[in-house]
Design an enzyme around this catalytic site. Structure first.
Site, mmCIF file in Angstrom:
data_model
loop_
_atom_site.group_PDB
_atom_site.id
_atom_site.type_symbol
_atom_site.label_atom_id
_atom_site.label_comp_id
_atom_site.label_asym_id
_atom_site.label_seq_id
_atom_site.Cartn_x
_atom_site.Cartn_y
_atom_site.Cartn_z
ATOM 1 N N LYS A 97 35.766 42.302 52.383
ATOM 2 C CA LYS A 97 35.751 41.163 51.405
ATOM 3 C C LYS A 97 34.516 40.329 51.142
ATOM 4 O O LYS A 97 34.162 39.980 52.161
ATOM 5 C CB LYS A 97 37.021 40.809 51.442
ATOM 6 C CG LYS A 97 37.831 40.321 50.167
ATOM 7 C CD LYS A 97 38.428 41.417 49.510
ATOM 8 C CE LYS A 97 39.003 40.774 48.178
ATOM 9 N NZ LYS A 97 40.108 42.204 47.778
HETATM 10 P P1 NAD Z 1 42.056 39.021 37.443
HETATM 11 O O1 NAD Z 1 41.228 37.854 37.671
HETATM 12 O O2 NAD Z 1 41.798 40.148 36.400
HETATM 13 O O3 NAD Z 1 43.656 38.586 36.800
HETATM 14 C C1 NAD Z 1 44.279 37.245 37.731
HETATM 15 C C2 NAD Z 1 45.558 37.112 36.859
HETATM 16 O O4 NAD Z 1 46.219 36.144 37.371
HETATM 17 C C3 NAD Z 1 45.065 36.250 35.509
HETATM 18 O O5 NAD Z 1 45.903 36.499 34.434
HETATM 19 C C4 NAD Z 1 45.101 34.608 35.855
HETATM 20 O O6 NAD Z 1 45.417 33.727 34.753
HETATM 21 C C5 NAD Z 1 46.362 34.874 36.730
HETATM 22 N N1 NAD Z 1 46.468 33.846 37.645
HETATM 23 C C6 NAD Z 1 45.488 33.148 38.357
HETATM 24 N N2 NAD Z 1 46.030 32.084 39.074
HETATM 25 C C7 NAD Z 1 47.390 31.822 38.771
HETATM 26 C C8 NAD Z 1 48.455 31.102 39.062
HETATM 27 N N3 NAD Z 1 48.231 30.423 40.140
HETATM 28 N N4 NAD Z 1 49.674 31.305 38.790
HETATM 29 C C9 NAD Z 1 49.843 32.271 37.847
HETATM 30 N N5 NAD Z 1 49.068 33.013 37.303
HETATM 31 C C10 NAD Z 1 47.611 32.927 37.974
HETATM 32 O O7 NAD Z 1 42.542 39.641 38.761
HETATM 33 P P2 NAD Z 1 43.260 40.974 39.244
HETATM 34 O O8 NAD Z 1 41.929 41.748 39.540
HETATM 35 O O9 NAD Z 1 44.221 41.167 38.298
HETATM 36 O O10 NAD Z 1 43.598 40.516 40.776
HETATM 37 C C11 NAD Z 1 45.079 40.084 40.802
HETATM 38 C C12 NAD Z 1 45.634 40.180 42.357
HETATM 39 O O11 NAD Z 1 45.403 41.588 42.575
HETATM 40 C C13 NAD Z 1 44.598 39.592 43.343
HETATM 41 O O12 NAD Z 1 45.587 39.104 44.417
HETATM 42 C C14 NAD Z 1 43.640 40.588 43.894
HETATM 43 O O13 NAD Z 1 43.210 40.552 45.050
HETATM 44 C C15 NAD Z 1 44.645 41.858 43.754
HETATM 45 N N6 NAD Z 1 44.058 43.169 43.482
HETATM 46 C C16 NAD Z 1 43.250 43.711 42.555
HETATM 47 C C17 NAD Z 1 42.821 44.845 42.490
HETATM 48 C C18 NAD Z 1 41.901 45.352 41.314
HETATM 49 O O14 NAD Z 1 41.516 46.450 41.259
HETATM 50 N N7 NAD Z 1 41.522 44.412 40.662
HETATM 51 C C19 NAD Z 1 43.122 45.634 43.579
HETATM 52 C C20 NAD Z 1 43.764 45.301 44.433
HETATM 53 C C21 NAD Z 1 44.422 43.968 44.665
#
Ligand code: NAD
Length: 420
Positions: free
Chosen positions: A110
């Protein structure tokens, strides 16, 4: 029976305690257990970036490589103001387990930069990304360590990293990152892959729990890549998505939110709040919404000891990494809530990243339906394997996923041995 709960104030220590618990109740070799409890490499860089006003700002970045027993290191890059080394180490370790659960030939890593990308201009973001890529370039590469997007990063940022790495090599290296835009070697289906993987797990878990999917009620925390795509896909399957939130707050509509209009509203205003066809709710209210399916898809530690008891869903799909603390996990298990753990539920992204990497190495690209078909195959096999292990060992899905991953890693380590 496995007990995963160990209360500490340190998420990496929580992870280590989970590994102790799992290894203590399954036959895992001492070398495997010792290796999984530590990260192989931890790089911290403090680097200068020219800002638009002429000043120079020092940014802090990390790249942590946890384990590469089963293949090259793989893991996303997060741009977030609160990110720290312990969080990056924990996320790197989860990547090792995730790749093993879905049986793809990767280890775990990471990366992160401490910054709020929303406060940077596009030019500052590009210069910061390129300098960070250059700082970690000794560690990454298509055979060594392959970054991807995570919170706060996107396909454009992956394109800059690929270009920076390629400029220094003197030729284009498509396989150095995944999650790239389609025009520079990205894979069709990658952008939606994590949400799609969550959707596949949701349908399989709902079937197991006899929740009828057309009409099932859903609440999603986080409306970014994972939460936004999951909400849309579940709505397309006939679910009623009654609550959605982001960092600014949430919206609720008992008849179901129109996800496409909500997405348009978010694109125009930057948030789900003030959506005309819904009532305002807080994130705490979203987690406590009466619904069949709850998907925490924002950040870690959102369901904790102090709010776990408010959760009323029958099924939780962990779209985010680590959204439930170990203490909350125990409370939710005691309430009989079925949880599909992060290392299974959100693994669709790394699975299609693997497909993208394979396509880039071969310079031979697949159709979107080939990608989605292969993703469905990998995800449904992994779900079935975890489910079967959970039934056989009488453990939760999280415990079963950890056992499956650790056993696969132990077997690989046994075959490779410890050098020299
Ligand atoms: P992103 O930045 O696209 O979206 C994050 C969302 O969460 C946004 O809508 C943001 O406003 C919201 N958010 C942030 N802080 C918040 C809070 N305190 N309360 C409520 N909402 C909040 O990120 P993403 O890529 O969708 O990732 C989200 C999660 O999924 C993370 O934990 C990431 O590690 C995990 N993840 C992402 C992927 C991927 O392919 N993008 C893959 C595996 C896991």
């Amino acid at each position: 029976m496995v007990h995963l709960r160990m209360k500490t104030n340190d998420e990496f220590q929580d992870y280590q305690a989970r590994i102790d618990s799992i290894c203590g109740c399954t036959e895992v070799s001492q070398p495997c257990m010792a290796m999984l409890k530590e990260c192989r490499r931890e790089l911290c860089v403090n680097f200068p970036v020219k800002m638009d006003d002429g000043s120079v700002k020092i940014f802090t970045g990390y790249r942590v490589q946890h384990n590469d027993t089963r293949g090259p290191f793989k893991g996303g890059i997060r741009f977030h103001p609160d990110v720290n080394l312990n969080e990056v180490k924990t996320l790197a370790a989860l990547m090792t387990l995730k790749a093993a659960v879905v049986n793809i030939p990767y280890g775990g890593a990471k990366g992160a930069v401490v910054c709020d990308p929303k406060t940077l201009s596009i030019h500052e973001l590009e210069r910061m990304t390129r300098r960070y890529a250059s700082e970690i370039s000794n560690l990454i590469g298509p055979e060594r360590d392959i970054p991807a997007p995570d919170v706060g990063t996107n396909p454009q940022i992956m394109a800059w990293i690929m270009d920076t790495f390629s400029m220094n090599k003197g030729y284009s290296v498509l396989g150095v990152v995944t999650g790239k835009p389609i025009d520079v070697g990205g894979s069709l289906g990658r952008f939606e892959a994590t949400g799609r993987g969550c959707m596949i797990c949701t349908l399989m878990a709902a079937k197991r729990l006899n929740i009828a999917v057309p009409g099932a009620t859903v609440a999603v925390q986080g409306f970014g890549n994972v939460g936004g795509n999951l909400a849309r896909m579940l709505a397309e399957k006939g679910c009623r998505v009654i609550a959605v939130s982001d960092v600014m707050g949430g919206v609720y509509n008992a008849d179901g939110l129109d996800i496409l209009s909500l997405r348009q509203h978010t694109e125009e205003t930057g948030s789900v709040i003030d959506f005309k066809d819904g009532e305002s709710i807080t994130n705490a209210e979203l987690l406590a919404t009466k619904c069949d399916i709850l998907a925490p898809a924002a950040l870690e530690n959102t369901i904790r000891e102090d709010n776990a008891d408010t959760v009323k869903a029958k099924l939780i799909i962990e779209g985010a990494n680590g959204p439930i603390t170990p203490e909350a996990d125990q409370i939710l298990n005691a309430k009989g809530i079925f949880i599909v753990p992060d290392i299974l539920a959100n693994s669709g992204g790394v699975v299609v990243s693997y497909f993208e990497w394979v396509q880039g190495l071969q310079s031979f690209f697949w159709t979107e339906s080939q990608v989605n078909r292969q993703l469905e195959l990998v995800m449904s096999n992994a779900f079935k394997e975890v489910m079967a292990l959970s039934v056989d060992h009488q453990v939760t899905m999280r415990e079963a996923a950890y056992i499956l991953a650790v056993k696969r890693l132990d077997s690989a380590l046994g075959l490779r041995g410890i050098y020299p």
